[in-house]
Design an enzyme around this catalytic site. Structure first.
Site, mmCIF file in Angstrom:
data_model
loop_
_atom_site.group_PDB
_atom_site.id
_atom_site.type_symbol
_atom_site.label_atom_id
_atom_site.label_comp_id
_atom_site.label_asym_id
_atom_site.label_seq_id
_atom_site.Cartn_x
_atom_site.Cartn_y
_atom_site.Cartn_z
ATOM 1 N N ASP A 105 0.866 -1.173 0.000
ATOM 2 C CA ASP A 105 0.000 0.000 0.000
ATOM 3 C C ASP A 105 0.908 1.229 0.000
ATOM 4 O O ASP A 105 2.101 1.129 0.288
ATOM 5 C CB ASP A 105 -0.873 -0.036 1.263
ATOM 6 N N ASP A 148 -0.274 5.157 0.930
ATOM 7 C CA ASP A 148 -0.564 6.121 2.003
ATOM 8 C C ASP A 148 -0.740 5.406 3.338
ATOM 9 O O ASP A 148 -1.593 4.533 3.485
ATOM 10 C CB ASP A 148 -1.820 6.925 1.669
#
Length: 223
Positions: A6, A8
């Protein structure tokens, strides 16, 4: 092994920029902005899904317009200060070390836009490290498993040889539903107990714990 990160809250410490942009988006429509903890709680979802959840119960909220205002505000801020949101300590070193291995391929799966991911790759000079990416423009929003399934198909890995690294329950649920392993990080936006409940086999406290968590041999022993 395919290792999918991922962005953020996992690689990039972007909560201040996200909260500021969401606040501006709501206020530009004369609406009260959601509290910081609510905004942080939806990081990882696509923008339409995130705004829909934040506006649930408010019939007068123009979800599409708020989403567009958020994207515009967020991109203006990143264009003005590309490094305003820093990488977490150890993120770049970990990506470089993993990308140098012959037994690992790196990818990204994020609720960010394609434009935002391209800017992220350029800002931190990551193009030579990341083999492929999926964004909210390419697949259904997390926790739908499509991002991981598409990356597996593109890069030639089965889900059983794939690990998702993320900071939210959306990441863990996406991995679980795709048949991949899920490893959480404790420095992001969702609490550790929720990550475990959503399927994380382990939650890291530092990036230098990742190689062991993946079960990889020391670099000198790598095939």
């Amino acid at each position: 092994m395919l290792v999918v990160f991922d962005v953020d809250g996992t690689l990039l410490d972007s909560q201040h920029g996200i909260v500021a942009a969401m606040t501006e988006a709501y206020e530009s429509h004369g609406l009260t902005a959601p509290a910081r903890e609510h905004v942080v709680g939806i990081v990882g979802l696509s923008v339409p899904e995130a705004v829909a959840r934040l506006s649930a119960g408010f019939d007068d909220h123009p979800v599409d317009a708020i989403g567009a205002a958020f994207r515009a505000s967020f991109m203006r801020a990143r264009q003005a200060e590309p490094h305003a949101d820093p990488l977490y300590p150890g993120a770049l070193e970990t990506l470089r070390a993993l990308a140098a291995r012959s037994d690992v391929t790196l990818a990204l799966a994020t609720g960010n836009s394609r434009r935002g991911v391209e800017r992220f790759l350029d800002t931190f000079e990551l193009r030579g490290l990341i083999a492929a990416s999926r964004t909210a423009d390419d697949a259904p929003s997390k926790p739908h498993p499509a991002m991981i399934r598409q990356l597996c198909d593109e890069l030639g890995y089965g889900p059983d040889a794939t690990v998702m690294i993320g900071d939210t329950t959306f990441d863990m649920l996406m991995a679980r539903d795709a048949g991949a392993r899920a490893i959480g990080v404790g420095w992001g936006y969702h609490p550790v107990d929720r990550l475990h409940a959503a399927g994380a086999e382990r939650v890291l406290s530092r990036f230098d714990e990742l190689t062991a968590a993946l079960g990889l041999p020391e670099p000198a022993e790598a095939a």
